[in-house]
Write an enzyme that holds these catalytic residues in place. Sequence first.
Site, PDB file in Angstrom:
ATOM      1  N   ARG B 223      32.988  45.589  34.925  1.00  0.00           N
ATOM      2  CA  ARG B 223      33.481  46.706  34.137  1.00  0.00           C
ATOM      3  C   ARG B 223      33.986  47.790  35.082  1.00  0.00           C
ATOM      4  NH1 ARG B 223      34.196  44.132  30.047  1.00  0.00           N
ATOM      5  NH2 ARG B 223      32.991  44.315  28.113  1.00  0.00           N
ATOM      6  N   HIS B 271      42.892  43.063  33.218  1.00  0.00           N
ATOM      7  CA  HIS B 271      41.704  42.641  32.451  1.00  0.00           C
ATOM      8  C   HIS B 271      41.908  41.236  31.852  1.00  0.00           C
ATOM      9  CE1 HIS B 271      37.971  44.349  30.248  1.00  0.00           C
ATOM     10  NE2 HIS B 271      37.881  43.040  30.369  1.00  0.00           N
TER      11      HIS B 271
END
Lengths: 308, 308
Positions: B223, B271
């Site tokens: 993250r 991502h």
Amino acid sequence: MRVLFAYPNEVADPWLVALRLALPDIAFSVWNPSGPPVGADAALVWRPPKALFEQEPTLKVIFNLGAGVDALLATDIPAAIRIVRLEDAGMALQMAEYAAFALARLSRDFDFYEANQKHARWQPARGTPRSAWPVGVLGLGAIGRQVADTLAALGYDVRGWSRTPRQLEGIDTFAGAAQWPDFLARTRVLINVLPLTDETRDLIDHRCLSQLLPGAHVINVGRGETLVEEDLLSQMESGHVAGATLDVFRTEPLPADHPFWRDRRIYITPHVAARTLRIESIAQIVENLKRLLRGETLRGVVDRERGY
Amino acid sequence: MRVLFAYPNEVADPWLVALRLALPDIAFSVWNPSGPPVGADAALVWRPPKALFEQEPTLKVIFNLGAGVDALLATDIPAAIRIVRLEDAGMALQMAEYAAFALARLSRDFDFYEANQKHARWQPARGTPRSAWPVGVLGLGAIGRQVADTLAALGYDVRGWSRTPRQLEGIDTFAGAAQWPDFLARTRVLINVLPLTDETRDLIDHRCLSQLLPGAHVINVGRGETLVEEDLLSQMESGHVAGATLDVFRTEPLPADHPFWRDRRIYITPHVAARTLRIESIAQIVENLKRLLRGETLRGVVDRERGY
């Protein structure tokens, strides 16, 4: 027993220290082309000149410091001398990593992201599942098996082809001319690790490429002469082959005016997919020299007829 | 039992057909925000709005269609509802492949060859042995274990760190704050796959980065909030950290004026290191719904205190 080290552009000391430590009963020395003969029984060689064999007629075995022996066999090594090649010696993992890198670059759209980064553009690709990238590995020796296993472990659908039948756990294998069309018909990403022999020269030609799945990609880490370069270009022209990742070429260094350099669909590296690793190579040669001292069968002896 | 599908931008049909076929005793339907309540017992969700929980007060379980639940926990999910996350579901292999690609790109000089190709320049790099690239994996759940195993199988020297002690075959493991400095001191390539929690937020900061081996590289596929972005830049400025491969960022999409985009030492992907794979996700949810029907313990239940 007397063993010569005949690898001209390599610093000999690290090799000799390690070899002498491991095998104190063998007399190792560096080959001196202008010195007197030493009556060598064996030699560690890389591209040996004819002069070595003229100077040392007692040579019975040479250990080639690489896996490929095509260049060696093209020279006149006296028929009585056994040629031993390196098997794996750390090269298989390097080849497998190279193949995994090349395949990920395709299947995971890394080239697309690299282009986007230049424009600060955030754009996930649509993506393709692994099942869209069936892999076929040409050659199932120590290197081909490692390549196949590594890609299968990464979730790819992998098959392998070899001259004579081979069994691999979890991987479909094909053998010989009879199963060649079947193998090609199920392959989109063709990875070549075959040795160069009369049979494998020009093997990946127009006919071979046209039988691959559409959008095919060729990864060549074997030998440049196995791929017919003009046929690759014409198959890319027609769109049947989408691109290639090439580490080896018919002429090396690849000439600066070669069309491959300027084709964005071709990814070029300068024959670095696997280097001979010193520690692993020495370990393999030490093991073989021990066998030689004990009169046992050597590993990796080249069959001159077969070509590897 | 009634189960809702609440994943707004996804075509629902493939999910529903597969779920209904596998579990004929469950009534599946697509959540309709403006329709009447259906009295749902469970829901498959992706970024569910509050309205879902107001409309369906009978919900007892939600299945998050991803591994990370930090965004979900930041919203107000009624305390009585159990949150279940995906574990692996095909993501681990994708993460491992991404990490192998990023690591090979560094250790095998592929960026150097890409630059050389533009100038038709044939130049083998000097090369570095694998031993020059000790890897440390942060997080040893299903994903971290796969990343560590894959890189170890490729011959890298790999260690792992986790909050609580974990055993991995063939890989040195470190746990908790006590072993954190030791772990960092042996790591050059730091790969983060940790979930985002209060403990992991800002974990990779100036202090952490300065304890890595010189020439360090950060691969972040966990993250964005775990990495302090300014600290990465200042450690790169000093030269202690050589670069980074980043798939996640504190703000996504990464703003066009962010300094990361223009830094050649930083490799950016949007991502995509692991996507939720439909087949694998459905298989995992089907298994959990069967357990729910039989009153058995579910797999992947989130501990809200712990944060994952």
